[in-house]
Write an enzyme that holds these catalytic residues in place. Structure first.
Site, PDB file in Angstrom:
ATOM      1  N   SER A  44       0.852  -1.198   0.000  1.00 57.01           N
ATOM      2  CA  SER A  44       0.000   0.000   0.000  1.00 57.01           C
ATOM      3  C   SER A  44       0.879   1.236   0.000  1.00 57.01           C
ATOM      4  O   SER A  44       1.975   1.240   0.582  1.00 57.01           O
ATOM      5  CB  SER A  44      -0.897   0.017   1.246  1.00 57.01           C
ATOM      6  OG  SER A  44      -1.604   1.244   1.346  1.00 57.01           O
ATOM      7  N   TYR A  62      -1.943  -0.178  10.270  1.00 57.45           N
ATOM      8  CA  TYR A  62      -2.043  -0.589   8.871  1.00 57.45           C
ATOM      9  C   TYR A  62      -0.783  -0.199   8.105  1.00 57.45           C
ATOM     10  O   TYR A  62      -0.188  -1.024   7.402  1.00 57.45           O
ATOM     11  CB  TYR A  62      -3.275   0.036   8.215  1.00 57.45           C
ATOM     12  CG  TYR A  62      -3.466  -0.366   6.770  1.00 57.45           C
ATOM     13  CD1 TYR A  62      -3.923  -1.645   6.454  1.00 57.45           C
ATOM     14  CD2 TYR A  62      -3.179   0.510   5.739  1.00 57.45           C
ATOM     15  CE1 TYR A  62      -4.099  -2.030   5.129  1.00 57.45           C
ATOM     16  CE2 TYR A  62      -3.347   0.133   4.408  1.00 57.45           C
ATOM     17  CZ  TYR A  62      -3.806  -1.135   4.112  1.00 57.45           C
ATOM     18  OH  TYR A  62      -3.967  -1.520   2.805  1.00 57.45           O
TER      19      TYR A  62
END
Length: 269
Positions: A129, A142
């Site tokens: 990501s 995250y």
């Protein structure tokens, strides 16, 4: 020879888009789901796999290798989102996030590598990501899990070069998928010191996903990588502003970049 592709998390979102696109290009594609029996009208074959369960990983890999004889391309796509203040996210949710986003992909790679090494070639694509390149407020767990997978990929690339096995990262920005629905949201706690700013940040994050790009864009990038003999260390796929944020982190003093993020998330300090 037609390549066999194995995609974790292939029943929805980015994984589903990648699987269907590669299928249309003539690849043999297997996706995974924790509950494939609950997935209707999947265009790709689905096998049961929970990345937090090493036994299910080995069974899924063995099932595909037994049927097809090999796995040429492994795409580690399964992942889970998590939001909340570092102080307020329950420890069990932090552990689940790292089990899914870091330890799970490692376990899948471990299960696939002996076969790839035996056949003398292979490609591993880890979906990370853009958030993994920076510490974002209320997305710290995250960001750190995806950042960890990025670094593991860098190490793994070098370790596997002698075996003709290529490894690369693909870091997407926000895409219009159901990740927000499946993400763990630490609850907004009344009278918490983070209550108002977290509430605003949560809405902003969900809006970004809802207005995100078409997952088919990711599928096309994956297809090009598979067609490439020597993939790059990483690929970044996202809106121009998301890519710009990475460039700014490289060139700006760290405190100025931090201030830009704080202003974006409306954090005073």
């Amino acid at each position: 020879m037609t390549k066999v592709v194995f995609i974790t998390g292939g029943s929805s979102g980015i994984g589903k888009s990648i699987g269907e696109y590669l299928l249309s290009k003539g690849f043999i594609v297997y996706g995974t789901s924790r509950n494939p029996e609950k997935v209707s009208n999947s265009k790709i074959a689905l096998v049961q796999l929970d990345v937090r369960d090493e036994e299910s990983i080995c069974q899924a890999i063995d099932q595909v290798v037994t049927k097809e004889g090999r796995i040429d391309v492994l795409i580690n796509n399964a992942g889970v989102g998590i939001t909340g203040a570092i102080e307020e996210v329950p420890t069990n949710e932090i552990i689940n996030n790292f089990q899914t986003n870091v330890f799970g992909p490692i376990a899948v790679i471990k299960a696939a590598l002996p076969g790839m090494r035996k056949q003398g070639k292979g490609l591993i694509i880890n979906i990370t990501s853009i958030a993994g390149y920076m510490g974002l407020p209320f997305r710290g767990y995250y960001s750190s899990s995806k950042g960890a997978l990025e670094i593991i990929t860098e190490s793994l690339r070098m370790e596997l070069k002698p075996f003709n096995i290529e490894v690369t990262n693909v870091a997407p920005g926000d895409f219009a998928t159901n990740i927000a629905a499946g993400r763990y949201h630490a609850p907004v706690i009344n009278n918490s010191p983070y209550e108002e700013v977290y509430k605003m940040s949560l809405k902003m994050m969900n809006d970004h996903v809802d207005s995100g790009g078409d997952p088919a864009e990711m599928a096309k990038v994956i297809y090009k990588i598979i067609q490439t003999d020597k993939p790059k260390v990483r690929y970044v796929v996202g809106e121009p502003m998301q890519k710009l944020s990475l460039l700014l982190k490289k060139i700006l003093p760290s405190k100025i970049y931090e201030r830009l993020l704080m202003n974006h998330y409306k954090i005073k300090g």
